[in-house]
Write a protein that holds these residues in place. Sequence first.
Motif, PDB file in Angstrom:
ATOM      1  N   TRP A 128      -4.560   6.030  13.340  1.00 30.77           N
ATOM      2  CA  TRP A 128      -4.595   7.027  12.276  1.00 30.77           C
ATOM      3  C   TRP A 128      -3.445   6.909  11.274  1.00 30.77           C
ATOM      4  O   TRP A 128      -2.952   7.895  10.770  1.00 30.77           O
ATOM      5  CB  TRP A 128      -4.638   8.443  12.876  1.00 30.77           C
ATOM      6  N   PHE A 129      -3.032   5.690  10.993  1.00 33.83           N
ATOM      7  CA  PHE A 129      -2.101   5.456   9.898  1.00 33.83           C
ATOM      8  C   PHE A 129      -2.898   5.384   8.596  1.00 33.83           C
ATOM      9  O   PHE A 129      -3.877   4.644   8.499  1.00 33.83           O
ATOM     10  CB  PHE A 129      -1.341   4.148  10.100  1.00 33.83           C
ATOM     11  N   GLU A 130      -2.476   6.155   7.599  1.00 30.60           N
ATOM     12  CA  GLU A 130      -3.107   6.098   6.283  1.00 30.60           C
ATOM     13  C   GLU A 130      -2.490   4.952   5.485  1.00 30.60           C
ATOM     14  O   GLU A 130      -1.267   4.858   5.363  1.00 30.60           O
ATOM     15  CB  GLU A 130      -2.925   7.419   5.544  1.00 30.60           C
ATOM     16  N   VAL A 131      -3.341   4.093   4.942  1.00 31.52           N
ATOM     17  CA  VAL A 131      -2.882   2.878   4.273  1.00 31.52           C
ATOM     18  C   VAL A 131      -3.423   2.831   2.848  1.00 31.52           C
ATOM     19  O   VAL A 131      -4.603   3.099   2.615  1.00 31.52           O
ATOM     20  CB  VAL A 131      -3.341   1.618   5.044  1.00 31.52           C
ATOM     21  N   GLU A 132      -2.556   2.485   1.902  1.00 32.36           N
ATOM     22  CA  GLU A 132      -2.957   2.155   0.531  1.00 32.36           C
ATOM     23  C   GLU A 132      -2.334   0.813   0.189  1.00 32.36           C
ATOM     24  O   GLU A 132      -1.122   0.641   0.309  1.00 32.36           O
ATOM     25  CB  GLU A 132      -2.457   3.202  -0.470  1.00 32.36           C
ATOM     26  N   ALA A 133      -3.148  -0.142  -0.229  1.00 28.28           N
ATOM     27  CA  ALA A 133      -2.657  -1.461  -0.637  1.00 28.28           C
ATOM     28  C   ALA A 133      -3.353  -1.828  -1.945  1.00 28.28           C
ATOM     29  O   ALA A 133      -4.583  -1.923  -1.994  1.00 28.28           O
ATOM     30  CB  ALA A 133      -2.952  -2.504   0.446  1.00 28.28           C
ATOM     31  N   ALA A 135     -16.336   1.986   7.841  1.00 28.91           N
ATOM     32  CA  ALA A 135     -15.952   3.297   8.359  1.00 28.91           C
ATOM     33  C   ALA A 135     -14.464   3.543   8.091  1.00 28.91           C
ATOM     34  O   ALA A 135     -13.617   2.738   8.493  1.00 28.91           O
ATOM     35  CB  ALA A 135     -16.232   3.364   9.865  1.00 28.91           C
ATOM     36  N   PHE A 136     -14.162   4.617   7.367  1.00 26.91           N
ATOM     37  CA  PHE A 136     -12.803   5.041   7.030  1.00 26.91           C
ATOM     38  C   PHE A 136     -12.109   4.151   5.994  1.00 26.91           C
ATOM     39  O   PHE A 136     -10.906   4.295   5.773  1.00 26.91           O
ATOM     40  CB  PHE A 136     -11.908   5.125   8.283  1.00 26.91           C
TER      41      PHE A 136
END
Length: 268
Positions: free
Chosen positions: A157-162, A125-126
């Motif tokens: 609700w922090f948007e994360v890209e790794a 989810a998400f």
Amino acid sequence: MRRVAAVLLGVAPAFAFAQSMEGMDHSTMHHDTETRSADWSDGVAPSSMHGMDMMDMDDTAPTGMLLLDRLEAFAGQGDHGQSWEGEGWYGNDTDKLWLRSEGERTGARLHDGDVQLFWSRAVAAFWDAQVGVRRDIGEGPGRTWLAVGVQGLAPYWFEVEATAYAGESGRTAARIRLEYELLLTQRLVLQPEVEINAYGKADPLRDIGAGVSRLAGGLRLRYEVRRSVAPYVGVAWEHLTAGTASLARRDGRRVTDRRWVAGIRIWL
């Protein structure tokens, strides 16, 4: 006499009402109630709201989106120019083709940037897992990387890209981005962000040293004229570290730079 008159005035309306009720056909009233349909529709055919029929809902139907998160001009302590950051996808809830790009232009030339193309698959989810390629553009030789990463919404609700990268000649790299949107009003949104870049080995031809090479952040305040169009102003900063900072000092460039920015955010 006054009391008698008052009593007569009170009784007269009630008597008149009783007389009128005697003249009514109660059988007709009973018949009308019995002939009304059981669901009170009176024979009117039911209709459905567009998009609310479960048969119309299909999670596998492909859709698309294009977001230009930043299209801005900046004025810094070291230089001024323009920068961009955007992404778009096409697919369904499970699988998507994902395009991402960012970069900047100083003076009359493209200083630095990259374009990334991923296949993205929902794994929780998400959260999506992604695999694809990245191409570096701008000054210096172009570099091509294989890319593997995740993106999604962390708690609060922090948007994360790794993303991790593997390139030719044994090169490796990593990038982590954190972003948050704070709604001050229904139209006014404050957006902080942080980005960290690291490289496994130096690439002097692209002014990159080994280790954590660049820390960047920003704070932008946008006003949503519509949800899809939002001008903004803000401040951004950049700090070069380790070998990348040494290369910058050698070339006479700033290691730390603060920029004032103004631009527009658009999604389609």
